[in-house]
Design a protein around this motif. Sequence first.
Motif: not given
Length: 333
Positions: A41-45, A62-63, A120-122
């Motif tokens: 994915x692109x992004x973070x937790x 975003x996966x 996109x996951x938020x």
Amino acid sequence: MTISLSQQSYTDFEQALYAQAQYPDSADGMDLLLQQPAWFATGYTREVELRQGLRLQILDFRLCDRCETTLPDQEGAISFHFHLSGEHQDACTEVSNLEYALYGSGLAPKHTLISPDRYPALEVIVDMEPESFVSFIGQGGELPLEFQHLIQPADQTHYTRVGTISPAMQGILWQIIRCPYLGLHKRMYLEGKALEVAALVLEEEREVQQGRQPLLSLKSDCVDRIHRAREILMQNLHQPPSLMELARQVGLNDYSLKCGFKQVFGKTVFGYLHDYRMEQASQLLMSGEMKVEEVAAAIGFESRSYFSIAFRKKFGITPKTYQMQCRTGGRQI
């Protein structure tokens, strides 16, 4: 292409993330930033341990592809999941944009978590251990009846419910995501906001348990589409579509389908599918022509252990015992 993470590969994946954790707030060693690998994915937790028994997570990524993750049996905390964007389907819930999922403590059975391709996951998650939850009762008080179902022993399946994120909840969630503080100020601010948004969910839970839920006014065309959605589910037991995909196929938005389905059939989309699978399983077990693991596979369960837990929860008896009783002329469900 689908990214498939087995139980072991998911454990390895998590360990690799924590091994490379960053610290976005140099004054807070309990605030971790986990950057997602490029292949996933692109992004973070971001995870912030606010205090013992209270944790906050922010997921923003975003996966790369559709993802299926196998999660083991585990004892869960009381958990509030807020989806500002994104959707997922797991053993107990289907959660879409601007919806939240409330999970009680207890057993979260082994299941497969399905997340759609490139969505996109938020998401903001507040996890609260039962001891922390109970601490708000006050000395000499008792947990209100409306909330007692949120605390279950480790061998009982946890409670779940999905609701709509209200405008008030949205405002708090964005304040959490855009928190302007660091250090002590940040921790006080985030803890207050996490408890505030959890309290709003609990107020809705109180109304649900008291039976105060508004119903939709359904037109005949909408009812027809909901029945069509049911037919699609029955035709795809092994790979049922996600809630959003099912809504698209029948020409409804996901909120109308979710609320309308429950109004027409008295159950959520996933709950109806689950109960139908259980009824099919009882018939197959009664015939005696298939082994328990074959029955589990026939109705779309990847795990025999989860199938056994689900069957026992539904009928009060294990599938193996039920099949043996049917062979010897015992009870039928």
